[in-house]
Design a protein around this motif. Structure first.
Motif, mmCIF file in Angstrom:
data_model
loop_
_atom_site.group_PDB
_atom_site.id
_atom_site.type_symbol
_atom_site.label_atom_id
_atom_site.label_comp_id
_atom_site.label_asym_id
_atom_site.label_seq_id
_atom_site.Cartn_x
_atom_site.Cartn_y
_atom_site.Cartn_z
ATOM 1 N N ARG A 24 -2.145 -3.398 17.059
ATOM 2 C CA ARG A 24 -2.861 -2.329 16.371
ATOM 3 C C ARG A 24 -2.914 -2.597 14.872
ATOM 4 N NH1 ARG A 24 -4.230 3.266 16.792
ATOM 5 N NH2 ARG A 24 -5.481 3.549 14.915
ATOM 6 N N LEU A 25 -1.792 -3.005 14.290
ATOM 7 C CA LEU A 25 -1.773 -3.328 12.866
ATOM 8 C C LEU A 25 -2.726 -4.476 12.549
ATOM 9 C CD1 LEU A 25 2.031 -3.010 12.044
ATOM 10 C CD2 LEU A 25 0.196 -1.570 11.154
ATOM 11 N N GLN A 26 -2.736 -5.486 13.416
ATOM 12 C CA GLN A 26 -3.618 -6.629 13.180
ATOM 13 C C GLN A 26 -5.087 -6.231 13.296
ATOM 14 O OE1 GLN A 26 -2.568 -10.197 15.419
ATOM 15 N NE2 GLN A 26 -2.532 -11.209 13.449
ATOM 16 N N ALA A 27 -5.428 -5.400 14.278
ATOM 17 C CA ALA A 27 -6.810 -4.932 14.428
ATOM 18 C C ALA A 27 -7.225 -4.088 13.221
ATOM 19 C CB ALA A 27 -6.964 -4.142 15.721
ATOM 20 N N ASP A 28 -6.339 -3.220 12.773
ATOM 21 C CA ASP A 28 -6.645 -2.399 11.600
ATOM 22 C C ASP A 28 -6.786 -3.270 10.354
ATOM 23 O OD1 ASP A 28 -6.515 -0.190 13.235
ATOM 24 O OD2 ASP A 28 -4.873 0.786 12.160
ATOM 25 N N THR A 29 -5.914 -4.263 10.221
ATOM 26 C CA THR A 29 -5.997 -5.191 9.085
ATOM 27 C C THR A 29 -7.321 -5.941 9.127
ATOM 28 O OG1 THR A 29 -3.600 -5.426 8.943
ATOM 29 C CG2 THR A 29 -4.912 -7.209 8.000
ATOM 30 N N GLN A 41 -9.888 -14.338 10.172
ATOM 31 C CA GLN A 41 -9.139 -13.459 11.061
ATOM 32 C C GLN A 41 -7.822 -13.077 10.389
ATOM 33 O OE1 GLN A 41 -10.363 -12.321 14.076
ATOM 34 N NE2 GLN A 41 -12.181 -13.292 13.202
ATOM 35 N N ALA A 42 -7.375 -11.857 10.634
ATOM 36 C CA ALA A 42 -6.119 -11.383 10.053
ATOM 37 C C ALA A 42 -4.960 -12.318 10.395
ATOM 38 C CB ALA A 42 -5.819 -9.962 10.537
ATOM 39 N N GLN A 116 -6.999 -8.475 -4.372
ATOM 40 C CA GLN A 116 -7.833 -7.401 -3.836
ATOM 41 C C GLN A 116 -7.494 -6.951 -2.418
ATOM 42 O OE1 GLN A 116 -10.082 -5.892 -5.810
ATOM 43 N NE2 GLN A 116 -9.420 -7.285 -7.427
ATOM 44 N N VAL A 117 -6.942 -7.830 -1.603
ATOM 45 C CA VAL A 117 -6.768 -7.522 -0.177
ATOM 46 C C VAL A 117 -5.309 -7.246 0.168
ATOM 47 C CG1 VAL A 117 -7.191 -8.326 2.185
ATOM 48 C CG2 VAL A 117 -8.784 -8.977 0.361
ATOM 49 N N SER A 150 -3.998 8.166 11.477
ATOM 50 C CA SER A 150 -4.673 7.629 10.300
ATOM 51 C C SER A 150 -4.562 6.106 10.291
ATOM 52 C CB SER A 150 -4.037 8.218 9.036
ATOM 53 O OG SER A 150 -4.694 7.758 7.896
ATOM 54 N N PRO A 151 -5.575 5.406 10.826
ATOM 55 C CA PRO A 151 -5.542 3.945 10.851
ATOM 56 C C PRO A 151 -5.456 3.356 9.436
ATOM 57 C CG PRO A 151 -7.469 4.809 12.014
ATOM 58 C CD PRO A 151 -6.783 5.962 11.362
ATOM 59 N N LEU A 152 -5.127 2.091 9.343
ATOM 60 C CA LEU A 152 -4.979 1.458 8.034
ATOM 61 C C LEU A 152 -6.239 1.591 7.192
ATOM 62 C CD1 LEU A 152 -2.968 -1.847 8.624
ATOM 63 C CD2 LEU A 152 -2.147 0.398 7.918
ATOM 64 N N ILE A 153 -7.414 1.502 7.807
ATOM 65 C CA ILE A 153 -8.651 1.575 7.028
ATOM 66 C C ILE A 153 -8.741 2.901 6.285
ATOM 67 C CG2 ILE A 153 -10.141 2.415 8.897
ATOM 68 C CD1 ILE A 153 -11.177 -0.213 6.342
ATOM 69 N N ARG A 154 -8.317 3.988 6.916
ATOM 70 C CA ARG A 154 -8.318 5.284 6.226
ATOM 71 C C ARG A 154 -7.245 5.314 5.147
ATOM 72 N NH1 ARG A 154 -9.199 9.262 10.780
ATOM 73 N NH2 ARG A 154 -7.071 9.940 10.430
#
Length: 169
Positions: A24-29, A41-42, A116-117, A150-154
């Motif tokens: 999940r963390l990798q997909a959100d990243t 790819q993350a 930046q990332v 609240s996923p990482l993107i949020r």
């Protein structure tokens, strides 16, 4: 709603829980880095980070540095070479050994990512983990619940994460 059997089996499924959280963390990243315009790819970032931090490495050393098998490191390094981020040369000490290093394009990506990332992702994960306390299984449940809420993107888009990311620069 169906019972989350992996969660309810506790320590018996600890590896599955870690894998699930990691995926999940990798997909959100991945979603975050795509939004920031990065085209890798993350799971490839640790390779770039290892070479940036440690300098040119053999595939075996790279595998050790990121904690995966040598075939996995070979595959990922080949992908990064195909994208122009890594190059391979004979070792200065032993011409039979080959080392991988960042290309100028790879160094440019790492420099951008470090500014930046990476700080945004680190701050978002720190935000996710901020209130964790107590027994491990409860902490894992809190991480899973936090990612669902609240996923990482949020979290990356949150003003408090931006201020935390700025502090790490």
């Amino acid at each position: 709603m169906v019972e989350d059997v992996v969660k309810s089996l506790g320590y018996l499924c600890l590896g599955s829980r870690f894998r699930r959280i990691g995926e999940r963390l990798q997909a959100d990243t991945q979603q975050v880095i795509e939004e920031l315009g990065v085209s890798i790819q993350a799971a490839q970032y640790p390779f770039l980070g290892a070479i940036d931090r440690l300098g040119p490495l053999t595939i075996g050393e790279l595998a050790q540095a990121v904690g995966i098998t040598q075939p996995g490191a070979t595959r990922t390094a080949s992908q990064l070479m195909g994208l122009g981020f890594l190059g391979m040369q004979p070792s200065a000490e032993d011409q039979r050994r080959r080392v991988v290093s960042l290309t100028p394009k790879g160094q440019e990506l790492v420099d951008y990512s470090k500014q930046q990332v990476w700080p945004l992702i680190a701050a978002a994960v720190a935000d996710l983990c901020r209130d964790l306390d107590g027994p491990l299984l409860e902490q894992l449940a809190a991480m899973e619940d936090g990612l669902a809420e609240s996923p990482l993107i949020r979290r990356v888009r949150s003003p408090c994460v931006h201020s935390d990311a700025q502090r790490t620069l």
